[in-house]
Design a protein around this motif. Sequence first.
Motif, PDB file in Angstrom:
ATOM      1  N   VAL A 174       3.753   8.673   0.649  1.00 39.58           N
ATOM      2  CA  VAL A 174       2.797   9.483   0.229  1.00 39.58           C
ATOM      3  C   VAL A 174       1.461   8.703   0.028  1.00 39.58           C
ATOM      4  N   LEU A 175       1.727   7.461  -0.637  1.00 38.37           N
ATOM      5  CA  LEU A 175       0.767   6.708  -1.210  1.00 38.37           C
ATOM      6  C   LEU A 175       0.092   5.973  -0.027  1.00 38.37           C
ATOM      7  N   ILE A 176       0.806   5.584   0.923  1.00 39.39           N
ATOM      8  CA  ILE A 176       0.593   4.837   1.957  1.00 39.39           C
ATOM      9  C   ILE A 176      -0.431   5.684   2.887  1.00 39.39           C
ATOM     10  N   GLY A 177       0.228   6.977   3.166  1.00 40.81           N
ATOM     11  CA  GLY A 177      -0.601   8.030   3.741  1.00 40.81           C
ATOM     12  C   GLY A 177      -2.241   8.387   3.285  1.00 40.81           C
ATOM     13  N   VAL A 178      -2.051   8.503   1.899  1.00 41.06           N
ATOM     14  CA  VAL A 178      -3.356   8.722   1.178  1.00 41.06           C
ATOM     15  C   VAL A 178      -4.405   7.549   1.141  1.00 41.06           C
ATOM     16  N   PHE A 179      -3.734   6.322   1.124  1.00 42.80           N
ATOM     17  CA  PHE A 179      -4.420   5.131   1.309  1.00 42.80           C
ATOM     18  C   PHE A 179      -5.146   5.057   2.622  1.00 42.80           C
ATOM     19  N   LEU A 180      -4.385   5.516   3.518  1.00 43.22           N
ATOM     20  CA  LEU A 180      -4.734   5.430   5.092  1.00 43.22           C
ATOM     21  C   LEU A 180      -6.084   6.206   5.105  1.00 43.22           C
ATOM     22  N   GLY A 210      -1.809   6.852  -9.482  1.00 44.34           N
ATOM     23  CA  GLY A 210      -1.449   7.857 -10.363  1.00 44.34           C
ATOM     24  C   GLY A 210       0.223   8.389 -10.071  1.00 44.34           C
ATOM     25  N   PRO A 211       0.404   8.619  -9.284  1.00 43.81           N
ATOM     26  CA  PRO A 211       1.828   9.092  -9.078  1.00 43.81           C
ATOM     27  C   PRO A 211       2.808   7.969  -9.835  1.00 43.81           C
ATOM     28  N   ILE A 212       2.728   6.771  -9.451  1.00 39.19           N
ATOM     29  CA  ILE A 212       3.555   5.893  -9.914  1.00 39.19           C
ATOM     30  C   ILE A 212       3.708   5.927 -11.608  1.00 39.19           C
ATOM     31  N   PHE A 213       2.222   6.161 -12.121  1.00 40.09           N
ATOM     32  CA  PHE A 213       2.279   5.989 -13.682  1.00 40.09           C
ATOM     33  C   PHE A 213       3.073   7.411 -13.988  1.00 40.09           C
ATOM     34  N   THR A 214       2.798   8.708 -13.243  1.00 43.23           N
ATOM     35  CA  THR A 214       3.476   9.728 -13.779  1.00 43.23           C
ATOM     36  C   THR A 214       5.120   9.687 -13.628  1.00 43.23           C
ATOM     37  N   ILE A 215       5.649   9.211 -12.831  1.00 39.40           N
ATOM     38  CA  ILE A 215       6.911   8.779 -12.501  1.00 39.40           C
ATOM     39  C   ILE A 215       7.460   7.890 -13.674  1.00 39.40           C
ATOM     40  N   VAL A 216       6.872   6.891 -14.147  1.00 36.31           N
ATOM     41  CA  VAL A 216       7.401   5.970 -15.302  1.00 36.31           C
ATOM     42  C   VAL A 216       7.154   6.669 -16.640  1.00 36.31           C
ATOM     43  N   LEU A 217       6.243   7.443 -16.797  1.00 37.34           N
ATOM     44  CA  LEU A 217       5.910   8.198 -17.927  1.00 37.34           C
ATOM     45  C   LEU A 217       6.887   9.214 -18.136  1.00 37.34           C
ATOM     46  N   ALA A 218       7.196  10.028 -16.937  1.00 36.82           N
ATOM     47  CA  ALA A 218       8.315  11.054 -17.113  1.00 36.82           C
ATOM     48  C   ALA A 218       9.656  10.685 -17.452  1.00 36.82           C
ATOM     49  N   THR A 219       9.908   9.504 -16.499  1.00 33.44           N
ATOM     50  CA  THR A 219      11.235   8.883 -17.197  1.00 33.44           C
ATOM     51  C   THR A 219      11.392   8.472 -18.535  1.00 33.44           C
ATOM     52  N   THR A 220      10.455   7.743 -18.861  1.00 34.81           N
ATOM     53  CA  THR A 220      10.452   7.377 -20.471  1.00 34.81           C
ATOM     54  C   THR A 220      10.248   8.463 -21.471  1.00 34.81           C
ATOM     55  N   ASN A 249     -13.377   3.446  -2.448  1.00 33.75           N
ATOM     56  CA  ASN A 249     -12.561   2.576  -3.347  1.00 33.75           C
ATOM     57  C   ASN A 249     -11.951   3.271  -4.418  1.00 33.75           C
ATOM     58  N   ALA A 250     -12.474   4.305  -5.084  1.00 36.95           N
ATOM     59  CA  ALA A 250     -12.074   4.936  -6.138  1.00 36.95           C
ATOM     60  C   ALA A 250     -10.756   5.816  -5.864  1.00 36.95           C
ATOM     61  N   SER A 251     -10.798   6.237  -4.651  1.00 32.44           N
ATOM     62  CA  SER A 251      -9.532   7.219  -4.175  1.00 32.44           C
ATOM     63  C   SER A 251      -8.160   6.463  -4.032  1.00 32.44           C
ATOM     64  N   ILE A 252      -8.532   5.052  -3.541  1.00 30.41           N
ATOM     65  CA  ILE A 252      -7.503   4.130  -3.422  1.00 30.41           C
ATOM     66  C   ILE A 252      -6.981   3.761  -4.574  1.00 30.41           C
ATOM     67  N   ILE A 253      -7.910   3.332  -5.606  1.00 27.27           N
ATOM     68  CA  ILE A 253      -7.441   2.800  -6.659  1.00 27.27           C
ATOM     69  C   ILE A 253      -6.628   3.834  -7.721  1.00 27.27           C
ATOM     70  N   GLY A 276     -15.706  -0.821 -12.978  1.00 32.61           N
ATOM     71  CA  GLY A 276     -15.710   0.434 -12.222  1.00 32.61           C
ATOM     72  C   GLY A 276     -14.245   0.609 -11.788  1.00 32.61           C
ATOM     73  N   ALA A 277     -13.465  -0.451 -11.294  1.00 30.33           N
ATOM     74  CA  ALA A 277     -12.159  -0.513 -10.925  1.00 30.33           C
ATOM     75  C   ALA A 277     -11.312  -0.215 -11.995  1.00 30.33           C
ATOM     76  N   LEU A 278     -11.670  -0.722 -13.214  1.00 27.74           N
ATOM     77  CA  LEU A 278     -10.759  -0.385 -14.578  1.00 27.74           C
ATOM     78  C   LEU A 278     -11.105   0.979 -15.083  1.00 27.74           C
ATOM     79  N   LEU A 279     -12.173   1.491 -15.048  1.00 24.93           N
ATOM     80  CA  LEU A 279     -12.412   2.762 -15.302  1.00 24.93           C
ATOM     81  C   LEU A 279     -11.816   3.832 -14.383  1.00 24.93           C
ATOM     82  N   VAL A 280     -11.596   3.651 -13.214  1.00 23.11           N
ATOM     83  CA  VAL A 280     -10.880   4.514 -12.509  1.00 23.11           C
ATOM     84  C   VAL A 280      -9.467   4.561 -12.585  1.00 23.11           C
TER      85      VAL A 280
END
Length: 301
Positions: free
Chosen positions: A288-294, A261-271, A253-257, A10-14
């Motif tokens: 932002v990620l810390i806030g969303v995580f909480l 997403g934003p990290i993926f986008t930053i790396v992909l947008a740069t590349t 848990n899905a929301s946390i995993i 499930g974690a891998l799918l998310v």
Amino acid sequence: MPKRSNYWLGALLVFGAAFGFALKGIFIKSAYQYGVGTISLLSLRFIFAAPFYIFTILRKRFKEEAHPKVSTSTWLKLFGVGFIGYYISAYFNLLGLNYITASLERILLFVYPTFVLILSAIIFKKKISPLQWLALGITYFGIFIAFLKNFDAHQQKDIWLGAFWVVLSGFTYAFYLISSDGLIAKLGTTRFTSWVILSAFVPTLIHCYTVNQLNILNFPIPVYTISLSIAVFSTVLPTFMLSEGIKRVGSGNASIIASIGPIFTIVLATTFLGETIWLEQIIGTVFVLIGVFLISWKGKK
């Protein structure tokens, strides 16, 4: 042991769904380079995606012997939710990407969990705890930090307009989310997912017809390749992967995993797009990620 392996699946799918959704901004910015309009691109996305969802609905219908009866009011609510979540919200999102970078778009869009929290407090009278207030403050502070540096970037015109459309997209998507719970219980995850996306198909085509009489067959070949990629890799596969992942790990848990997403986008947008990423944007993203995580962790139970 089977339960543990089921959780990790499930974690891998998310995780895979988060990657697919992160690709969306990259695909859209790439398509815009060929002069395709916002509503035309959205229409092509649904045209390529719709057959997959229609096939899923038919397959599920023929596979099951008994079908739970769904009331007319439930169908109307379903179509209304789909209209807001996958037509209105998606259109605002694509509109915003005309003016801002894919990496900034993903950071701004990720504010939607805070809107879910606020709307739940207003509509359902759910009390916001002190920890959640802190999470809201951290999230918006992170967006401020990430957003501030972009005013020095002369390549981004009308940044306020782009930010407005993306934040509005996040707000409408949050409204879609809080309206979905009861419908998912009645229809099942797969059936619900297929129908809400198909609900956005017709209004999108009507909108496109009013703008350009559905003149969407004369773009360069790469536009159709990118549109198909958006449909398959950033719509069909992620929506089903996320649904299956939530079944196994739970929505909290899905929301946390998925917050990766934003990290993926930053790396992909740069590349792939050559976007410039500043230290302030990375710091803002972390907040932002810390806030969303909480927020997500608080709602996990």
